[in-house]
Write a protein that holds these residues in place. Structure first.
Motif, PDB file in Angstrom:
ATOM      1  N   ALA A  88       0.381   6.245  -6.791  1.00 47.05           N
ATOM      2  CA  ALA A  88      -1.333   6.646  -6.193  1.00 47.05           C
ATOM      3  C   ALA A  88      -1.030   7.302  -5.004  1.00 47.05           C
ATOM      4  O   ALA A  88      -0.923   7.024  -4.130  1.00 47.05           O
ATOM      5  N   PRO A  89      -0.738   8.775  -5.226  1.00 51.46           N
ATOM      6  CA  PRO A  89      -0.598   9.421  -4.059  1.00 51.46           C
ATOM      7  C   PRO A  89      -1.785   9.772  -3.316  1.00 51.46           C
ATOM      8  O   PRO A  89      -1.690  10.003  -2.078  1.00 51.46           O
ATOM      9  N   SER A  90      -2.921   9.549  -3.808  1.00 50.88           N
ATOM     10  CA  SER A  90      -4.328   9.756  -3.160  1.00 50.88           C
ATOM     11  C   SER A  90      -5.342   8.673  -3.204  1.00 50.88           C
ATOM     12  O   SER A  90      -5.344   7.771  -4.092  1.00 50.88           O
ATOM     13  N   GLY A 113       1.016   3.117  -0.658  1.00 51.88           N
ATOM     14  CA  GLY A 113       1.987   4.185  -1.099  1.00 51.88           C
ATOM     15  C   GLY A 113       1.113   5.516  -1.268  1.00 51.88           C
ATOM     16  O   GLY A 113       1.687   6.535  -1.632  1.00 51.88           O
ATOM     17  N   HIS A 114       0.146   5.740  -0.657  1.00 54.06           N
ATOM     18  CA  HIS A 114      -0.785   7.024  -0.491  1.00 54.06           C
ATOM     19  C   HIS A 114      -0.200   8.071   0.452  1.00 54.06           C
ATOM     20  O   HIS A 114       0.344   7.599   1.554  1.00 54.06           O
ATOM     21  N   ARG A 115      -0.194   9.063   0.153  1.00 63.95           N
ATOM     22  CA  ARG A 115       0.375  10.337   1.119  1.00 63.95           C
ATOM     23  C   ARG A 115      -0.995  10.873   1.525  1.00 63.95           C
ATOM     24  O   ARG A 115      -0.852  11.716   2.345  1.00 63.95           O
ATOM     25  N   ALA A 148      -1.461  12.264  10.520  1.00 59.67           N
ATOM     26  CA  ALA A 148      -0.062  13.032  10.552  1.00 59.67           C
ATOM     27  C   ALA A 148       0.874  11.993  11.227  1.00 59.67           C
ATOM     28  O   ALA A 148       2.121  11.980  10.767  1.00 59.67           O
ATOM     29  N   GLN A 149       0.664  11.466  12.261  1.00 63.17           N
ATOM     30  CA  GLN A 149       1.499  10.440  12.904  1.00 63.17           C
ATOM     31  C   GLN A 149       1.819   9.286  12.273  1.00 63.17           C
ATOM     32  O   GLN A 149       2.868   8.816  12.286  1.00 63.17           O
ATOM     33  N   ALA A 150       0.887   8.857  11.182  1.00 59.13           N
ATOM     34  CA  ALA A 150       1.211   7.913  10.391  1.00 59.13           C
ATOM     35  C   ALA A 150       1.877   8.168   9.120  1.00 59.13           C
ATOM     36  O   ALA A 150       2.114   7.416   8.320  1.00 59.13           O
ATOM     37  N   GLY A 151       2.248   9.467   9.003  1.00 57.20           N
ATOM     38  CA  GLY A 151       2.750  10.016   7.669  1.00 57.20           C
ATOM     39  C   GLY A 151       1.981  10.216   6.791  1.00 57.20           C
ATOM     40  O   GLY A 151       2.143  10.451   5.397  1.00 57.20           O
TER      41      GLY A 151
END
Length: 278
Positions: A88-90, A113-115, A148-151
């Motif tokens: 689940a990238p999103s 596991g989301h990006r 962004a700081q959290a990846g």
């Protein structure tokens, strides 16, 4: 909104046509990992969360995009996804998530596991004029720094209203101009931009690399633009996906907002995309 997959001969004929149009020496490409936005099967998710994800995986999907966890924790979600063989990238979120709970939302996204986290809608107050859109863009930029700081990367998903001219401009253009491309991505819904009278290819060329995700749903054509299963409508998927690298597309999420039979719909769309070469 009741459509079915094209007959085999129609798909085969289109494939032969693509061979004729392909430059010599160029191998056809395809979508390696097809995804689905789970809003399409939301009713099934409510009644049988794990079973629905298992059915989605059995169709052949390898990626999913969430629109709510339906009472599950991020840790539970991660385990269920692993068991189903899904990634689940999103996930879609409301703009209110960018407020006091933003840190927790990012923690949950990391656990699941989301990006990407995608703001899926703007209320009327946030789109009443171009200055409102600019304020939204500023809010996205600020939240994008923390993400962004959290990846995680923040993104925005369009509908039709962003393409209605306002004050001599297209609001979607204002969002693209005012958001930092390093902090805010765009998830382009290819149905809604088409219904809004705009050409996605124009945006791919003008804003290269800004669209790492797309929603893949078809239109039966003007003037009503009824939603259709992918491949059963008028959108030229081959032409769009041939420009995927220019657009920056990494994830392809099938969606149909109101299918007569959600699982039949996502099966039809998956089979079409599985055979599509471009």
């Amino acid at each position: 909104m009741r459509y079915h997959r094209r007959e085999f001969l129609g798909v085969a004929g289109a494939g032969l046509a693509s061979l004729a149009l392909r430059p010599p020496g160029r191998e056809a490409d395809r979508i390696k990992r097809i995804g689905v936005q789970l809003y399409t099967v939301r009713d099934a998710m409510k009644s049988d969360f794990e079973g629905t994800l298992a059915r989605v995986a059995a169709i052949g999907y390898r990626e999913v995009e969430f629109a709510g966890y339906f009472g599950h924790t991020a840790a539970q979600l991660r385990g269920i996804l692993h068991q189903s063989g899904l990634d689940a990238p999103s996930a879609h979120i409301g703009i209110e998530s960018l407020g006091d709970e933003w840190g927790k939302t990012l923690d949950d996204a990391h656990t699941a596991g989301h990006r990407y986290l995608v703001v899926a809608w703007l209320d009327e107050v946030d789109r009443k004029d171009l200055d409102a859109y600019r304020r939204v863009a500023e809010r996205f930029n600020r939240a994008g720094v923390t993400a962004a700081q959290a990846g995680i990367r923040l993104a925005y998903h369009n509908h039709e209203f962003e393409f209605a001219p306002m004050e001599g401009r297209i609001p979607y253009d204002v969002l693209l101009e005012a958001t930092d491309p390093q902090l805010v991505a765009l998830e382009m819904d290819l149905y809604w931009i088409t219904k809004g009278g705009q050409d996605p290819l124009t945006y791919f060329a003008r804003w290269p690399g800004r669209f790492p995700m797309v929603h893949v749903k078809d239109s039966a054509g003007p003037p009503e633009h009824r939603m259709a299963d992918v491949g059963a409508g008028s959108i030229d998927w081959r032409a769009l996906f041939a420009r995927r690298k220019q657009a920056g597309i990494e994830h392809f999420f099938v969606e149909h907002d109101e299918p007569a039979d959600p699982f039949a719909s996502i099966t039809t769309s998956y089979r079409y995309l599985r055979e599509l070469r471009f």
